[in-house]
Design an enzyme around this catalytic site. Structure first.
Site, mmCIF file in Angstrom:
data_model
loop_
_atom_site.group_PDB
_atom_site.id
_atom_site.type_symbol
_atom_site.label_atom_id
_atom_site.label_comp_id
_atom_site.label_asym_id
_atom_site.label_seq_id
_atom_site.Cartn_x
_atom_site.Cartn_y
_atom_site.Cartn_z
ATOM 1 C CG HIS A 57 -0.142 0.053 2.493
ATOM 2 N ND1 HIS A 57 0.441 -1.074 3.024
ATOM 3 C CD2 HIS A 57 0.199 1.078 3.293
ATOM 4 C CE1 HIS A 57 1.102 -0.744 4.114
ATOM 5 N NE2 HIS A 57 0.980 0.559 4.302
ATOM 6 C CG HIS A 72 -0.075 5.782 2.433
ATOM 7 N ND1 HIS A 72 -1.314 5.178 2.410
ATOM 8 C CD2 HIS A 72 0.577 5.276 3.511
ATOM 9 C CE1 HIS A 72 -1.419 4.367 3.447
ATOM 10 N NE2 HIS A 72 -0.278 4.409 4.120
#
Length: 149
Positions: A57, A72
């Site tokens: 992620h 992110h």
């Protein structure tokens, strides 16, 4: 000066629009955020450098000047335990700006109840060292998001 480019196509929305107080309050560092297009895509390296940190992620690339840039992919996506993300490089690997790092699907993340908004953050920096921060408008992968002095 380092130019940090968008790892994704979408719309620049600025950190204040990120639905997470750690990012929206710039506690991780200054930068901006991208609300990505809702189709499967590859997140690309925002600078030339070495992949310092790599998770399904999120990833950090450190450039030759020692600037670390965090990308992110979505908010609270760590809770997905890698589901829907495919790593395309390895930690410690040298990458070129624009090189694919992670394949993912923002629409699938959203369908799982997570925000697909992607903070792009200058680590260990202050807002004063960033220039030209994009906080609105359409962006393509590779468009400049901000400069880092």
């Amino acid at each position: 000066m380092t130019s940090v480019t968008s790892p994704l196509a979408g719309r620049a929305v600025g950190l204040s629009a990120v639905p997470d107080p750690v990012f929206s309050g710039a506690m991780v560092g200054p930068g901006t955020a991208i609300d990505p297009v809702r189709e499967p895509c590859e997140a690309v390296a925002p600078v030339d450098g070495v992949v310092l940190s790599l998770h399904p992620h999120a990833f950090v690339v450190v450039d030759a000047e020692g600037h670390g840039v965090l990308t992110h992919l979505g908010i609270d996506t760590v809770q997905l335990n890698g589901k829907g993300f495919e790593l395309l490089v390895e930690r410690g690997e040298a990458v070129a700006r624009g090189q694919a790092v992670i394949k993912w699907d923002p629409a699938a993340v959203e369908a799982l109840g997570k925000s697909p908004v992607c903070p792009v953050v200058a680590l260990e920096a202050t807002a004063e060292v960033l220039t030209g921060v994009r906080e609105d408008g359409a962006v393509k992968a590779g468009d400049v998001l901000f400069g880092w002095e």
